[in-house]
Design a protein around this motif. Structure first.
Motif, short mmCIF file in Angstrom:
data_model
loop_
_atom_site.label_atom_id
_atom_site.label_comp_id
_atom_site.label_asym_id
_atom_site.label_seq_id
_atom_site.Cartn_x
_atom_site.Cartn_y
_atom_site.Cartn_z
N GLY A 204 20.46 78.86 10.85
CA GLY A 204 19.50 79.40 9.88
C GLY A 204 19.01 78.35 8.91
O GLY A 204 18.49 77.31 9.32
N TYR A 205 19.19 78.62 7.63
CA TYR A 205 18.66 77.73 6.59
C TYR A 205 19.64 76.61 6.23
O TYR A 205 19.41 75.88 5.28
CB TYR A 205 18.31 78.52 5.34
CG TYR A 205 17.09 79.40 5.52
CD1 TYR A 205 15.82 78.92 5.20
CD2 TYR A 205 17.20 80.69 6.04
CE1 TYR A 205 14.69 79.71 5.37
CE2 TYR A 205 16.08 81.48 6.22
CZ TYR A 205 14.83 80.99 5.89
OH TYR A 205 13.71 81.76 6.06
N SER A 206 20.72 76.48 6.97
CA SER A 206 21.72 75.45 6.65
C SER A 206 21.68 74.32 7.65
O SER A 206 21.34 74.51 8.82
CB SER A 206 23.13 76.07 6.65
OG SER A 206 23.20 77.08 5.67
N THR A 207 22.04 73.13 7.20
CA THR A 207 22.23 71.99 8.09
C THR A 207 23.55 71.32 7.72
O THR A 207 24.01 71.43 6.58
CB THR A 207 21.10 70.96 7.94
OG1 THR A 207 20.96 70.63 6.56
CG2 THR A 207 19.78 71.49 8.47
N GLY B 264 16.67 72.26 12.44
CA GLY B 264 16.80 73.69 12.27
C GLY B 264 17.18 74.33 13.59
O GLY B 264 16.57 74.05 14.63
N PHE B 265 18.20 75.18 13.57
CA PHE B 265 18.66 75.86 14.79
C PHE B 265 18.93 77.33 14.46
O PHE B 265 19.40 77.66 13.38
CB PHE B 265 19.92 75.17 15.32
CG PHE B 265 20.48 75.83 16.55
CD1 PHE B 265 19.73 75.86 17.72
CD2 PHE B 265 21.73 76.44 16.55
CE1 PHE B 265 20.21 76.48 18.86
CE2 PHE B 265 22.22 77.06 17.68
CZ PHE B 265 21.47 77.09 18.84
N ALA C 163 21.15 79.51 15.11
CA ALA C 163 22.46 79.99 14.66
C ALA C 163 22.86 79.43 13.29
O ALA C 163 23.76 79.98 12.65
CB ALA C 163 23.53 79.66 15.70
#
Lengths: 493, 493
Positions: free
Chosen positions: A334-337, A329-330, A332
């Motif tokens: 958010g909830y996407s990888t 999790g980063f 910038a």
């Protein structure tokens, strides 16, 4: 409800009866006759789960889910606190001491007390004295802190030659993987450790073929990998599969260690995936994930042995501490990888550092350096022709990323000795790593949704996975020193 | 060695015999007659272990070690993967759906399938239909995603009024903690949910004393906390203990839920520590750690109940996902941590946001704002007179920290509507939070050695802790959907 509960109760009785039979199935009461203790150095939950997502993305880029590692399929899991006698972010010497002796000590100390005067009894020595054969394998140098904790007592982990002396005088049965860091001492003036090893009866095979020919008739063996990378260690798995795919893997070493150690009185075998830690110090996720998979492949070899020796084999897999503060999790993303973005990386930060040294030496331009970044990491400069292709959009650097990478390039172009004192911001951005390399992996990892907070070890608890004889004792949340006591109890030492 | 192994074997038999007796001690075969399911929203290993170090530092600032939470002392631990049908960094609706129904779905969806048309059967309804009483408690609004998953089926977690309607029509036995976010709908024109609740037989006590007087004769109860903070939630524990220490805590609610639910046919009680997540979204470690301790205190109430009802009580404690990418380790602090630096913080980021709003409205200077930072977080400006006192050295801002905080102050002084689009750097530095508040907690946390990588949920596996009847089923590494099946099996549903 009552009838259902009554049935559930009956099932419970049947289940417990089965469990009892399984737990007592060992032929002679030697429930943990064959003991495998795997340590992923620096391997916490994030290192494992990133590898599981990465492995699944390689196979099925568009599907959700994880490809489980061999050890996350084990029936028993626990977690251990890893703090040592002085720090919540401990080093591998003190945490290795906890596993190997059941004691907490200072960072840098190998199996001695906090005054550095009392040597603690080591689990491998206790096992050897009880009739077990003993093996120690590591992907890093065999005298490094973690493997050293399974045969040496030293006040300082940095005394590599003295540690090596304890190896060659250990009388243990198998050493393999990395080699000696200082075989003739740090000044090259000491008696060669390989010669002492030979004099002490160690066979030292020198080729892949000689190592693959090892078996239970080979006697005492020290088998360093013929293909050695940085700091007397085996290659990072990401480099091994791309540069030397036929060279011996950690799984190969596990197989050969078993072949050498297998005997009627059992064995204790410690196997370390040591470069997970090194990759995570440098915040290089792809290198970490590939080395976790290599560790899983090695564990799978042990699982197959356990299946052939049911009821008398114990496999425990754990880390010694987490490294890097890795998370999935980063800010910038958010909830996407986007783990698929890490798949093109075909080189470890260490190998890329060689390119950066050449870049500095030859005055290679930022534009040309970006071509190398493109080639080895898949990242694309916004002014490159490929950047216009919509299919590449996810790999094109943003203006902020470009700015960070250019600043790192400029810093890396200055010879290390001429850079002056780091600013506080530079310390956070680069640690002690090559600015250009670490910024490339930071950007690639962040684009994938992987974050880091440190270049050091961190303090969160570490998972323990166990299968086989006495594995049920490894459930719960406990301290790393308890692992020693659980292993000792399993072996009846 | 053989004799030792034989003794170990005998001990093993004795141990298993004892285990069997314990596991079968339930009076009528109803092994999980009383089931507690605690969820720390956003609570991963880092949230728990930071709280353990923090709690220990409060008691013994100079000693190494941790003060264990009530639940990290449980005998069985597991870990769960938390990804949902579309993301490895899932939301609380989809993860709640996994726990409550055993299915994966999209983010934002409460107990319905990915097409948002099929409603899944909910574990609490199944329990109620089998004769259990059912309770749902949360520190956040009772219609928030996690508690909603234990009584509602909704295509969107944002439809608070419709979720509230399902609560008041549930026929369940106890609701408590936070209150309704939209009791009369988002436009205030719907029938009041409290009135419907009363018409449906709910007692709605309004004072602390009325709530403390609840017992098993109180019938159906909805007992929102008389002291409500932000967004219809209970106060953060850090604010409760400093601002309203006599107000009801999560432990108080656990005790009252037990008093109301206790009956011969058993109960299922879900209790959420919901603001651990909110604190971690904002990267406010002190608020998170205090709320984890509050959850532990609530678990301790359940442990005491379990001790009075051995063999028929199951307690499971877990998180739903990790939030914030929290780690114990920061680049600038390396191998050191200084958790004692977070102890002076006496206010949550939310309460401090009120000060920042006043700062903006009244044009309070940076120098004066730093006095508030000093007062509530212990951080000291380098030009403050106290900065010269060596004892304060660890709390004095570095030049780099000062620079970051001044930039955040300047950003926070601009009304939110006039700030324009965030730069990529600002998005990483502040997320959607008040720049001055989030920079203060970042700096304080980093000085303590606590790092963050995100303002969102992250993807690493979450721990599970279990004690009591059928607790042994909760060991191992598995998926969050498996938790549903393990709970259902334990209750014989």
């Amino acid at each position: 409800m009552r009838i259902r509960r009554w049935l559930a109760c009956l099932l419970g009785v049947a289940l417990l009866a089965t469990m009892s039979l399984t737990a007592l199935a060992a032929p002679d009461g030697a429930q943990a006759k064959y003991v495998f203790f795997f340590i992923g150095d620096g391997m916490g939950f994030a290192q494992i789960n990133t590898a599981e997502i990465f492995a699944q993305r390689i196979e099925e880029p568009d599907a959700m889910g994880v490809r489980k590692m061999a050890f996350t399929q084990f029936p028993y899991t626990g977690s251990v606190t890893t703090y040592d006698a002085e720090s919540f972010c401990p080093d591998s010497a003190s945490t290795g001491t906890s596993y190997a002796t059941g004691n907490k000590t200072l960072g840098g100390v190998v199996n001695m007390d906090v005054t550095k005067t009392i040597a603690y009894p080591i689990i491998t020595r206790m096992a050897k004295d009880s009739g077990y054969k003993v093996g120690v394998v590591s992907t890093v140098s065999i005298d490094h802190a973690t493997p050293a904790c399974f045969y040496a007592n030293q006040a300082s982990r940095g005394d590599y030659y003295d540690i090596g002396l304890q190896l060659v005088n250990s009388g243990f049965d198998f050493f393999g993987g990395g080699t000696f860091l200082q075989p003739a001492g740090k000044d090259g003036d000491k008696e060669d450790l390989f010669e002492i090893a030979k004099a002490n009866g160690f066979a030292i095979p020198e080729t892949r073929e000689e190592i693959l020919a090892l078996d239970s008739a080979s006697g005492r063996v020290f088998a360093p990998n013929p293909v050695i990378g940085d700091a007397a260690a085996m290659l990072y798995e990401i480099d091994r599969i791309h540069m030397a795919p036929d060279s011996l893997s950690l799984a190969d070493y596990t197989r050969k260690a078993i072949d050498v150690l297998d005997n009627e009185d059992g064995f204790f075998l410690m196997i370390e995936g040591g470069k997970i830690d090194w990759a995570c110090h440098a915040n290089d996720a792809a290198a970490s994930m590939r080395d976790v998979i290599a560790l899983s492949d090695a564990v799978q070899v042990a699982v197959e042995f356990a299946e052939a020796h049911p009821g008398e084999t114990l496999i425990v897999v754990t880390g010694d501490h987490e490294t890097g503060g890795m998370t999935i999790g980063f800010a910038a993303t958010g909830y996407s990888t986007f783990f698929e973005k890490t798949i093109p990386q075909d080189i470890s930060f260490v190998e890329f550092d060689h390119y950066v040294a050449r870049m500095r030496g030859e005055g290679i331009s930022f534009e040309d350096a970006m071509l190398a970044v493109r080639s080895h990491f898949g990242l694309i400069a916004p002014d490159a022709p490929e950047a216009a292709d919509e299919a590449n959009a996810g790999m094109v650097l943003s203006p902020f990323e470009c700015e960070r990478l250019l600043a790192a390039y400029e810093q890396s172009m200055i010879p290390a000795g001429e850079r002056g004192a780091q600013t506080e911001e530079q310390a956070v951005l680069y640690g002690t790593y090559e600015p250009f390399s670490v910024t490339v992996t930071h950007i690639l990892n962040n684009k994938a949704g992987i974050g880091w907070t440190s270049y050091a070890h961190t303090g969160i608890p570490i998972p323990v996975f166990a299968m086989g004889a006495y594995a049920e004792n490894f459930g719960g949340a406990y301290d790393n020193t308890d692992v020693f006591h659980k292993l000792v109890a399993a072996m009846g030492l």
